[in-house]
Design a protein around this motif. Sequence first.
Motif, mmCIF file in Angstrom:
data_model
loop_
_atom_site.group_PDB
_atom_site.id
_atom_site.type_symbol
_atom_site.label_atom_id
_atom_site.label_comp_id
_atom_site.label_asym_id
_atom_site.label_seq_id
_atom_site.Cartn_x
_atom_site.Cartn_y
_atom_site.Cartn_z
ATOM 1 N N ARG A 1 0.826 -1.209 0.000
ATOM 2 C CA ARG A 1 0.000 0.000 0.000
ATOM 3 C C ARG A 1 0.861 1.259 0.000
ATOM 4 O O ARG A 1 0.559 2.238 -0.691
ATOM 5 C CB ARG A 1 -0.935 0.002 1.218
ATOM 6 N N ASP A 2 1.928 1.244 0.782
ATOM 7 C CA ASP A 2 2.840 2.396 0.811
ATOM 8 C C ASP A 2 3.483 2.612 -0.559
ATOM 9 O O ASP A 2 3.609 3.747 -1.029
ATOM 10 C CB ASP A 2 3.929 2.186 1.867
ATOM 11 N N SER B 1 0.928 4.037 -2.961
ATOM 12 C CA SER B 1 0.685 5.459 -2.712
ATOM 13 C C SER B 1 1.825 6.330 -3.225
ATOM 14 O O SER B 1 1.603 7.408 -3.775
ATOM 15 C CB SER B 1 0.492 5.713 -1.208
ATOM 16 N N SER B 2 3.061 5.862 -3.047
ATOM 17 C CA SER B 2 4.214 6.676 -3.436
ATOM 18 C C SER B 2 4.401 6.753 -4.948
ATOM 19 O O SER B 2 4.826 7.783 -5.469
ATOM 20 C CB SER B 2 5.493 6.125 -2.792
#
Length: 292
Positions: free
Chosen positions: A241-242, A245-246
């Motif tokens: 997820r990180d 998002s990035s």
Amino acid sequence: MGNRSSSPEPQHGSSPPPAPLLTTPWREITWGNKEELLQYIKNFEPQNEEVEAIRVLLHGPVGAGKSSFINSANNVLQGRMTQEALANNTTNDNSFTKEYKTHTFKKEKGKENVYPFVFNDVMGLEEGNGVRADDIKLALKGHVMDGYKFNPVSPLSDVDPGYNSSPSISDRVHVLVCIYDANAPEMKQPVLKKMREIREAASDLGIPQMAILTHIDEACGETERNLRNVYKSTYLKKKMRDFSSSLGIPMNCILPVKNYSDETQMNPDVDDLILSALRLMVDFGDDYADKL
């Protein structure tokens, strides 16, 4: 649902921490499905008859496992250990891959026929060095010739011998794949900036994109213990997820895999994850190529 508490971030090269597991996987996968997936890949043919092979371009930070993923995919397709792409196991900040090389995969041992998809590996993305984003943009359009040696100081120009001035449909990239190490520390901003720039260029061309999260066993103790815990791991889900998002790549276009590294024999669970990723790559690339 299981415990969703966070786990400490592992240090690169250290033993992975125990990560809390969900009671049910957050993504479904059919384990023991190797033969069906392999048959799908063996039967695959591009919809566009003008396309000789679906071209998959792999890029990502240094040491993410691009060459190892190529070898792992070839292992699964050949049913044995191989060394299609030379890989480097040392820990440093310099890219081992220096040239733009096309990797093909033989269909049957001793025969010349190959699968109708190819992988292109590029020099790793580094802070201040490594492959230039401009070179990858040219590769997306098919302007980089096979064997071109990347120059971190100067980008490829239309007067260089490695420049393909008249790329065919088959020379163009049909799917862009980012390879990222799940066990790596936080990505440096200059590298992330390059990756976003490359992604934007691919988006402008309509090229589909996906990501492969490698070293999932090193990043999560429960996945190291049992690879089938991959979609129950709260740590790996957060890591994905990180990353989503990035970089902006949707979660359903990010697939975790374990590359072959320590093994000397084939592992069906490793194969399932690699084949699942490979199927998505050729499907995405084929849909794009069919529109050209």
